[in-house]
Write a protein that holds these residues in place. Structure first.
Motif, mmCIF file in Angstrom:
data_model
loop_
_atom_site.group_PDB
_atom_site.id
_atom_site.type_symbol
_atom_site.label_atom_id
_atom_site.label_comp_id
_atom_site.label_asym_id
_atom_site.label_seq_id
_atom_site.Cartn_x
_atom_site.Cartn_y
_atom_site.Cartn_z
ATOM 1 N N LYS A 180 -8.903 1.970 -8.069
ATOM 2 C CA LYS A 180 -7.980 3.113 -8.067
ATOM 3 C C LYS A 180 -7.015 3.019 -6.883
ATOM 4 C CE LYS A 180 -8.060 8.075 -7.034
ATOM 5 N NZ LYS A 180 -8.921 9.231 -6.710
ATOM 6 N N LEU A 181 -7.500 2.506 -5.751
ATOM 7 C CA LEU A 181 -6.679 2.387 -4.554
ATOM 8 C C LEU A 181 -5.886 1.083 -4.511
ATOM 9 C CD1 LEU A 181 -9.186 3.790 -1.898
ATOM 10 C CD2 LEU A 181 -7.326 4.981 -3.045
ATOM 11 N N GLN A 182 -5.863 0.344 -5.628
ATOM 12 C CA GLN A 182 -5.072 -0.881 -5.779
ATOM 13 C C GLN A 182 -5.683 -2.106 -5.083
ATOM 14 O OE1 GLN A 182 -2.463 -0.786 -8.022
ATOM 15 N NE2 GLN A 182 -3.276 1.280 -8.284
ATOM 16 N N PHE A 183 -6.973 -2.064 -4.794
ATOM 17 C CA PHE A 183 -7.656 -3.289 -4.366
ATOM 18 C C PHE A 183 -7.752 -4.220 -5.569
ATOM 19 C CE2 PHE A 183 -8.980 -0.558 -0.947
ATOM 20 C CZ PHE A 183 -9.272 -1.408 0.121
ATOM 21 N N ARG A 184 -7.635 -5.516 -5.309
ATOM 22 C CA ARG A 184 -7.747 -6.516 -6.370
ATOM 23 C C ARG A 184 -8.767 -7.577 -5.973
ATOM 24 N NH1 ARG A 184 -6.129 -2.961 -8.680
ATOM 25 N NH2 ARG A 184 -4.107 -2.638 -9.700
ATOM 26 N N ARG A 185 -9.526 -8.000 -6.947
ATOM 27 C CA ARG A 185 -10.588 -8.970 -6.673
ATOM 28 C C ARG A 185 -9.995 -10.336 -6.347
ATOM 29 N NH1 ARG A 185 -15.334 -10.596 -10.982
ATOM 30 N NH2 ARG A 185 -16.257 -12.289 -9.736
ATOM 31 N N TYR B 264 0.836 -1.207 0.000
ATOM 32 C CA TYR B 264 0.000 0.000 0.000
ATOM 33 C C TYR B 264 0.870 1.255 0.000
ATOM 34 C CZ TYR B 264 -2.940 3.782 1.715
ATOM 35 O OH TYR B 264 -3.572 4.980 1.867
ATOM 36 N N ARG B 265 0.473 2.229 -0.793
ATOM 37 C CA ARG B 265 1.161 3.513 -0.846
ATOM 38 C C ARG B 265 0.148 4.614 -0.563
ATOM 39 N NH1 ARG B 265 4.399 0.441 -0.357
ATOM 40 N NH2 ARG B 265 6.270 -0.036 -1.568
ATOM 41 N N GLY B 266 0.460 5.450 0.394
ATOM 42 C CA GLY B 266 -0.450 6.530 0.772
ATOM 43 C C GLY B 266 -0.524 7.612 -0.280
ATOM 44 N N SER B 267 -1.468 8.507 -0.097
ATOM 45 C CA SER B 267 -1.651 9.614 -1.034
ATOM 46 C C SER B 267 -0.988 10.869 -0.493
ATOM 47 C CB SER B 267 -3.150 9.874 -1.257
ATOM 48 O OG SER B 267 -3.347 11.035 -2.028
ATOM 49 N N ARG B 268 -0.400 11.656 -1.359
ATOM 50 C CA ARG B 268 0.199 12.928 -0.953
ATOM 51 C C ARG B 268 -0.842 14.026 -0.824
ATOM 52 N NH1 ARG B 268 5.624 13.343 -4.804
ATOM 53 N NH2 ARG B 268 6.669 11.445 -4.001
ATOM 54 N N ILE C 87 -14.241 12.299 0.465
ATOM 55 C CA ILE C 87 -14.459 11.819 1.836
ATOM 56 C C ILE C 87 -14.356 10.294 1.885
ATOM 57 C CG2 ILE C 87 -16.137 11.627 3.718
ATOM 58 C CD1 ILE C 87 -17.190 14.391 2.881
ATOM 59 N N GLY C 88 -15.020 9.609 0.948
ATOM 60 C CA GLY C 88 -14.994 8.144 0.940
ATOM 61 C C GLY C 88 -13.587 7.604 0.762
ATOM 62 N N GLU C 89 -12.850 8.159 -0.187
ATOM 63 C CA GLU C 89 -11.483 7.697 -0.437
ATOM 64 C C GLU C 89 -10.597 7.906 0.784
ATOM 65 O OE1 GLU C 89 -7.602 8.842 -3.203
ATOM 66 O OE2 GLU C 89 -9.626 9.265 -3.970
ATOM 67 N N THR C 90 -10.733 9.057 1.438
ATOM 68 C CA THR C 90 -9.900 9.342 2.607
ATOM 69 C C THR C 90 -10.215 8.390 3.759
ATOM 70 O OG1 THR C 90 -9.822 11.666 1.943
ATOM 71 C CG2 THR C 90 -9.164 11.146 4.194
#
Length: 602
Positions: free
Chosen positions: A253-258, A117-121, A216-219
């Motif tokens: 977008k947040l790198q979740f994979r099924r 996981y990589r955080g967002s700037r 808001i949801g993404e954060t």
């Protein structure tokens, strides 16, 4: 000076030291063995692990030895709850054991590997994410669940579980208002049942449909992932309906994979839409019609959709049949509809009933009369005599040219235009069903918040997309002459870049359909306002109506009557039971009321 020890004493000393050494070794070895045994016991997850989340239980299927035991656990689902069996390895075998009771949840499972996981700037703007920390937070989370049509959770359950090490509640707080505008729940699998995989999962991501800020949801998702990463979790899973394209796009977008993981649920009234074929035309219903249809189906009332696009349906129960268009039913007379249809007539009827009404004149083309009316009242409202959903309503006009242009637009919508004195204050909607107040809400006009980078046009478009998504397409912000007029009042134009943090109203009217937001005030509305709304409903003799007032505050008695809506939208008034009271009016012995009558409670 000490004497050196004799050989005998030296021998005894060496023996004592050896014994002490062996005892120390025994204690260490014994302690290590005990710790090893304890670790071995803890490494094995307990059988039939489950976590009560308030809306239902999460049953971790991998801890159940036999499918029959999992089926038995699912049968123990509490009333008004929704249990979920997750990580079911052989769902076909489980369902085959009780095919009339269980179904395979049509959701996909996604996994975020926290090691990569990589955080967002990008920093959150206008809101912050924190842990749930007060009873008010718990009430806000429960309210958001209700507004999003989720299984309700009692605030006291949330509050009592705030220190549960297996459950994590995060909330998003609007930094300007202090309101909680989003929430997410995390389950730590290792804390819950000593999961040897050190997993975690995300549940109940929900954002208030009235929220003003983007992201808001993404954060919330990112903060929960970072929380579990800090605890040493290996991954974070979530379940999302297969056709929820917007949510799936966010998670990808947040790198979740099924991953190939499945869930099984019980067939109950809440889950019915997931396992049964929908009613013909159901998908085309708007949220206002769908809310009532859902409540009817929950009660066992028969539903026939007669015209989905128009919102028409027929409800039948106990030998009685009622045709409806959203909240307008055959119980509302044609006379009452005619009174509400013409705003000038409505005003005269309620004025005779003793309600306070604004000064009003018909727009006849007499410029002198119009100018005199404007000079007398300073600011005015222009609206079509017949119209709905806020179309062609202009508020707070103080210049004759703008009034004349607005009259032309209103006449194009409603044939005749009305000009009224302007009352400064808040727009209050009171929903009255069977001459009793069911819900009261303040409606606020749409506003945007600048970020220092984006043009006002883009900000409006983004806010409009969020409002549309939150209301099933019912609420959007038009970009038209009225929007440009409102911006000019703030010395702004559509292509200007709004300064970071600056808030600007983009329309004066607070109608939901033109981007307004609605905020429940049922518990605090002043009794005089309730009395006036019920008096208006009785004067019109209408069983279901939305009465609109302009008020200084919903907690104060002063008001001015604006209009009556014969087909009020019952959605967006959560947590008030608008659809329930509508069905009670139509079919008093349906659903829970029938059970209460049988028990002698009614």
């Amino acid at each position: 000076m000490m004497k050196p020890p004799t050989d005998e004493k030296a021998g005894r000393l060496r023996a004592a030291k050896a014994v002490a050494h062996r005892m120390r070794r025994w204690r260490v070895d014994h302690s290590c063995c005990a710790q090893h045994a304890h670790a071995s016991i803890m490494a094995a997850a307990p059988k039939e692990a489950q976590v009560d989340c308030g809306w239902g239980r999460l049953l971790f299927a991998q801890t159940f030895d036999q499918p029959a035991r999992l089926v038995t656990a699912l049968r123990e689902e509490a009333p008004e709850q929704r249990d979920i069996a997750i990580y079911v390895g052989d769902p076909h075998v489980v369902i085959a054991a009780a095919p009339h009771e269980l179904f395979l949840d049509p959701s996909h499972t996604f996994r975020l590997h926290l090691s990569t996981y990589r955080g967002s700037r990008r920093q959150a703007s206008g809101f912050r994410v924190r842990r749930l920390s007060s009873r008010a937070d718990a009430c806000a989370v429960s309210r958001i669940y209700n507004t999003r049509g989720m299984v309700p959770v009692r605030p006291d359950f949330i509050w009592c579980n705030r220190d549960n090490r297996a459950i994590t509640y995060l909330v998003a707080e609007d930094q300007a208002t202090g309101e909680v505008v989003g929430t997410v729940t995390g389950i730590d699998h290792h804390k819950a049942f000593n999961d040897p995989e050190h997993g975690s999962s995300l549940w109940c991501l929900a954002v208030d449909p009235q929220a003003r800020h983007a992201g808001i949801g993404e954060t919330l998702v990112r903060r929960l992932a970072e929380c579990f990463l800090g605890r040493g979790a290996a991954f974070m899973d979530l379940s999302v309906l297969h056709d929820n394209e917007q949510a799936v796009a966010l998670y990808e977008k947040l790198q979740f994979r099924r991953i190939p993981a499945f869930a099984v649920k019980r067939k109950n009234s809440f889950n019915e839409r997931l396992y049964s074929a929908p009613l013909a035309g159901y998908a085309a219903l708007n949220p206002y019609a769908r809310l009532i249809v859902d409540e009817a189906l929950r009660r066992g009332v028969q539903v026939e959709i007669t015209d989905a696009e128009g919102g028409f349906f027929r409800l039948s129960h106990g030998g009685r049949s009622v045709h409806c268009r959203e909240s307008l039913s055959e119980l509302t007379s044609g006379v009452a509809v005619s009174i509400c249809d013409d705003k000038a007539v409505t005003r005269r009827v309620v004025e005779r009933a003793g309600l306070h009404v604004p000064a009003q004149m018909a727009a006849t083309g007499d410029e002198a009369s119009l100018s005199a009316f404007l000079n007398q009242h300073g600011r005015v409202v222009v609206k079509p005599a017949r119209g709905e959903q806020g179309r062609a309503v202009a508020v707070g006009l103080d210049e004759l040219g703008a009034v004349k242009r607005s009259i032309t637009e209103a006449e194009a919508v409603g044939g005749r235009a009305l000009v009224e004195s302007y009352f400064e204050g808040e727009d209050l909607r009171l929903v009255v069903i069977d001459f009793k107040l069911v819900a009261a809400a303040v409606r606020r006009p749409p506003c945007i918040i600048g970020d220092g980078r984006t043009t006002i046009r883009r900000l409006i478009e983004a806010q409009s997309r969020r409002r549309s998504a939150a209301t099933g397409g019912e609420s959007t912000i038009p970009i038209d002459a009225e929007t440009e007029r409102c911006l000019r009042l703030s010395h702004l134009a559509l292509d200007d870049v709004l300064a970071k943090g600056r808030e600007v109203l983009v329309r004066k009217a607070a109608n939901l359909h033109t981007g307004g937001t609605i905020h429940d005030v049922t518990e605090i509305v002043h009794p005089r306002l309730v009395e006036a709304a019920i008096a208006a409903a009785r004067a019109i003799n209408i069983p279901v109506v939305g009465i609109d007032f302009m008020v200084n505050s919903p907690t104060e008695p002063q008001y001015v009557f604006i209009e009556a809506n014969e087909r009020p939208g019952l959605a967006n008034h959560e947590p008030q039971p608008t659809a329930e009271r509508f069905l009670d009016l139509l079919f008093p012995l349906s659903g829970s009321r029938a059970a209460d009558c049988a028990r002698g409670r009614i």
